[in-house]
Scaffold this active site. Structure first.
Site, mmCIF file in Angstrom:
data_model
loop_
_atom_site.group_PDB
_atom_site.id
_atom_site.type_symbol
_atom_site.label_atom_id
_atom_site.label_comp_id
_atom_site.label_asym_id
_atom_site.label_seq_id
_atom_site.Cartn_x
_atom_site.Cartn_y
_atom_site.Cartn_z
ATOM 1 N N HIS A 100 0.842 -1.200 0.000
ATOM 2 C CA HIS A 100 0.000 0.000 0.000
ATOM 3 C C HIS A 100 0.878 1.252 0.000
ATOM 4 C CE1 HIS A 100 -3.558 2.370 1.690
ATOM 5 N NE2 HIS A 100 -2.529 3.148 2.010
ATOM 6 N N GLU A 101 1.875 1.288 0.890
ATOM 7 C CA GLU A 101 2.734 2.470 0.987
ATOM 8 C C GLU A 101 3.654 2.612 -0.226
ATOM 9 O OE1 GLU A 101 2.080 4.659 3.163
ATOM 10 O OE2 GLU A 101 0.644 3.358 4.201
ATOM 11 N N HIS A 161 1.694 4.281 -2.811
ATOM 12 C CA HIS A 161 1.699 5.740 -2.634
ATOM 13 C C HIS A 161 2.958 6.345 -3.253
ATOM 14 C CE1 HIS A 161 -1.843 6.599 -0.328
ATOM 15 N NE2 HIS A 161 -1.497 5.889 0.725
ATOM 16 N N GLU A 215 -6.186 6.756 -0.959
ATOM 17 C CA GLU A 215 -6.107 5.561 -0.122
ATOM 18 C C GLU A 215 -6.735 4.357 -0.817
ATOM 19 O OE1 GLU A 215 -4.712 4.936 3.142
ATOM 20 O OE2 GLU A 215 -3.644 6.630 2.281
#
Length: 362
Positions: free
Chosen positions: A138-139, A142, A189
């Site tokens: 997930h990060e 980003h 997100e």
């Protein structure tokens, strides 16, 4: 890429996506919100000013001095996950990663020139290996999307708004930008959740991680299907007043509600878009320069139209009904808010009403 001395990490090959563009997994609303954010009056000026006020060096020194840097010598299993995530998403430069002491489960990707990933001890202690793998992915998502720059600006402006709140009208302009940033970040997100699934390639692990963030480390007391049912009840329940309250509740938040994130991710995992990526058919980074802003807006508009048409939320159903029969706008508003029956509607108007309601329920 998986170390055998971590017994909770299954020994299996994960698909890799060479040259993948962030456009492959970005939520349509993420892309359009970011474009709209850049068009916000005064945003360019603020962005350029803050870029000078927030040098990369200060952020790195902050975490270097007061957190634990992930490496082969410290939190080695997280370092393996980080490198694995960068390998799968083909992110050439591995971001620096830190573990910060904080009992609240959280993770973020910040930084202006180069992204920095920070995870809290509360999150590390809460999640198992596969759930944590989805978070690391997930990060990294980003980082690949370039979200870290705007996340850093949001953190700074949120703090600044509190400091100038005593000045008459001092934080009005700042809060306008903060509100726009939060709206974009909530959408980002959803994009990063998708990147986490592409890295972990385990939907159940992603679901478990979201459940734990919502309800703690009590998996034996929780159920994925029941958790997703909450999202459906949240969307469909209540009346127009509840719809307004939902909007007010989410405005101050940087993240969407956890049940909503879980439902959105499951929906994407079952979509043709996800399957095409897994089959190796996805946009490449070297094609990004040829992408059209107009096409991004068109895709986002299509997404919002589909959302309004299929939503069970009372306010969205009203919007859909109005959009489906603008010629009888006054009658529809009267019927919705007063309960009166329109007397002048012809057969076309009546058909439009029936179609709108039926479509929303389906």
């Amino acid at each position: 890429m998986t170390e055998s001395n971590h017994e909770n990490v299954p020994s299996r090959q994960r698909k890799r996506f060479p040259g993948i563009s962030s456009r492959a997994y970005e939520h349509p609303a993420d892309r359009s919100a970011l474009v709209a954010l850049r068009k916000l009056s005064g945003f360019d000026t603020v962005f350029k000013a803050l870029s000078g006020l927030l040098p990369e060096r200060s952020l790195r020194l902050l975490f270097l001095s007061d957190s634990v840097r992930v490496s082969d010598a410290q939190f080695a299993h997280l370092n393996t996950m980080l490198r694995d995530a960068c390998y799968i998403l083909d992110l050439e430069k591995v971001p620096a990663m830190y573990v910060a002491q904080d009992p609240k489960p959280n993770a973020m990707c910040i930084g202006l020139d180069e992204p920095i990933i920070v995870v809290t001890t509360g999150l590390v202690e809460l999640l198992d290996e596969e759930e944590m793998r989805a978070v690391v992915g997930h990060e990294v998502g980003h980082a690949l999307s370039g979200h870290s720059v705007y996340r850093t600006i949001l953190l700074f402006l949120t703090g600044l708004a509190l400091k100038v709140a005593w000045i008459p009208l001092g934080n009005v302009a700042i809060m306008a930008i903060v509100t726009a940033l939060r709206e974009w970040f909530r959408k980002s997100e959803l994009s990063a959740d998708r990147a986490g699934l592409l890295v972990g390639q385990d939907l159940q692990a992603s679901m478990r991680g979201l459940m734990k963030i919502a309800g703690g480390n009590h998996l034996h007391e929780m159920n994925v299907d029941a958790f997703l049912q909450q999202a459906e009840e949240y969307e469909a329940g209540g009346d127009l007043r509840d719809s307004v309250l939902k909007i007010l509740n989410v405005l101050p938040r940087s993240h969407p509600f956890t049940t909503v994130r879980a439902a959105e991710l499951k929906k994407w995992a079952e979509s043709r878009d996800y399957q095409r990526i897994m089959d190796g058919h996805y946009p490449r980074r070297d094609e990004d320069k040829d992408t059209s802003v107009t096409d991004s807006f068109r895709e986002s508009a299509s997404h919002y139209a589909d959302t309004v048409r299929t939503s069970k939320d009372p306010l969205m159903k009203l919007v859909g009904d109005i959009a489906g029969g603008a010629g009888d706008l006054g009658g529809k508003l009267r019927d919705k808010f007063t309960g009166a029956n329109g007397s002048g509607g012809g057969s076309g108007s009546s058909d439009t009403k029936g179609t709108g309601a039926g479509g929303a329920e389906a």
